[in-house]
Design a protein around this motif. Structure first.
Motif, PDB file in Angstrom:
ATOM      1  N   SER A 104      -1.340   3.356  -4.404  1.00 50.98           N
ATOM      2  CA  SER A 104      -1.047   1.876  -4.212  1.00 50.98           C
ATOM      3  C   SER A 104      -1.508   0.938  -5.444  1.00 50.98           C
ATOM      4  CB  SER A 104      -2.054   1.410  -2.988  1.00 50.98           C
ATOM      5  OG  SER A 104      -3.389   1.521  -3.234  1.00 50.98           O
TER       6      SER A 104
ATOM      7  N   GLY B 234       2.663  -1.107  -5.555  1.00 48.93           N
ATOM      8  CA  GLY B 234       2.323   0.381  -5.684  1.00 48.93           C
ATOM      9  C   GLY B 234       3.293   1.283  -5.269  1.00 48.93           C
TER      10      GLY B 234
ATOM     11  N   LEU C 278       0.733  -1.077  -0.050  1.00 48.05           N
ATOM     12  CA  LEU C 278       0.082  -0.006   0.009  1.00 48.05           C
ATOM     13  C   LEU C 278       0.971   1.361   0.014  1.00 48.05           C
ATOM     14  CD1 LEU C 278      -2.682  -0.969   2.630  1.00 48.05           C
ATOM     15  CD2 LEU C 278      -2.812  -1.167   0.117  1.00 48.05           C
TER      16      LEU C 278
ATOM     17  N   THR D 248       7.192   2.107  -8.876  1.00 49.90           N
ATOM     18  CA  THR D 248       6.037   0.819  -8.859  1.00 49.90           C
ATOM     19  C   THR D 248       6.499   0.047 -10.184  1.00 49.90           C
ATOM     20  OG1 THR D 248       3.730   0.630  -9.219  1.00 49.90           O
ATOM     21  CG2 THR D 248       4.679   2.477 -10.634  1.00 49.90           C
TER      22      THR D 248
END
Length: 335
Positions: free
Chosen positions: A48, A227, A9, A205
């Protein structure tokens, strides 16, 4: 294990109307029928959710598309490419369609801002690939195709990113997921996406996605998504950790539900498994890795299978099982 879906997250921030996305690979495996995608980018404000649902889509058993560089959100060009694939268009035909019918208003309905990579199977099950890089995408930019893959990147530090990804994919033995993860590791250095050079990472990411041939479109065999990470944290390292954990869980789950007997064996080896497992193929290798037996027309509804081994020399052998829950290897001794 049918699917392992893990998210790391990060704080969610509203997305801009378009996003630059950098290095990715889309590939198929003609032996297993698998289709997969992996990629990473140095974007901020993505939160995320990362880029996985923005730049890639896959039709199990058919093919997949990566669409990046100034993409719309939602990515209308990607959706249109998949629609063309569903109607039977080849990768090169899809590229032609996208160039002639750019559907993203920012910037300016102009395909020269975009970048695509496509890989699929034709009606005979043979792989096909194609790519496109518009001349307005940011340098360094390139798309590169092999027989089973397309690699593409923009805003890259230099050509090394593409070279490393290609070399790692081609030199890695194992599953399609292994090869995709290795390709992404080829770009695991500071500034692979040049915007992350000062942060000392390749990107912010990353993701890895693989569908088996008979997967439901909503239930991929493997979906790992890292994420947006804080500056200085390498997402490809986190993705590798997730993939290593997936392999451990997936292999153990299969091993705990499959029994091989007798072992040692003299004439017959029996393989028994739980009802939730469907064996698609069985391949037998000797200790040197030479294939000595293969069966592809396995009864997928059966929970017990037999392999005659009376003709084999004494020694150690391995049976590679391809199942609906992944692949695993069993070892036995022939007396």
């Amino acid at each position: 294990m049918k699917k392992l879906y893990i998210l790391i997250l990060a704080t969610f921030v509203s997305l801009t109307s378009f996003s630059q996305d950098t290095f990715s690979i889309i590939a198929v495996d003609p032996v297993t029928g698998e289709i997969g995608s992996a990629g990473a980018s140095c974007v901020t404000g993505i939160g995320s959710q990362g880029i996985i649902d923005i730049i890639t889509k896959i039709l199990p058993g058919r093919g997949g598309v990566n669409s990046q560089a100034y993409v719309c959100i939602p990515n209308t060009n990607l959706n249109n490419a998949i629609a063309q694939m569903e109607m039977g268009a080849s990768p090169s035909e899809i590229i032609d369609y996208l160039i002639a019918n750019d559907a993203c208003s920012s910037p300016a309905f102009d395909p020269e801002w975009r970048q695509y990579g496509i890989a699929d199977f034709d009606t005979n099950g043979d792989p096909r690939t194609a790519g496109f890089t518009g001349n307005l995408a940011d340098d360094y930019k390139e798309d590169r195709q092999g027989a089973t893959f397309s690699i593409q990147g923009n805003i890259l530090l230099n050509q090394t990113v593409i070279d490393n990804m290609e070399n790692n994919f081609n030199s890695t033995t194992g599953t399609l997921a292994d090869k995709l993860m290795a390709a992404l590791q080829g770009a695991n250095f500071a500034g692979a996406d040049s915007r992350c050079l000062a942060a000392g990472t390749s990107s912010t990411t990353a993701y890895l996605l693989v569908y088996k041939q008979d997967d439901d479109p909503n239930e991929p065999y493997l979906r790992l998504n890292v994420g947006e990470q804080a500056s200085g944290i390498e997402p490809i390292d986190l993705l590798q950790d997730l993939y290593d954990a997936f392999l451990t869980v997936d292999e153990n789950s299969l091993q705990n539900n499959i029994e091989l007997f007798p072992n040692p064996a003299t004439t017959i080896v029996n393989i028994v498994h739980g009802a939730s497992i469907s064996v698609k193929s069985m391949t037998l290798y000797d200790i040197q890795g030479k294939q000595v037996y293969a069966q592809t027309n396995v009864d997928k509804s059966a929970i017990q299978h037999q392999i005659a081994v009376n003709h084999l020399k004494s020694g150690v052998y391995f049976i590679q099982l391809h199942t609906n829950k992944g692949d695993t290897r069993l070892q036995f001794v022939k007396k």
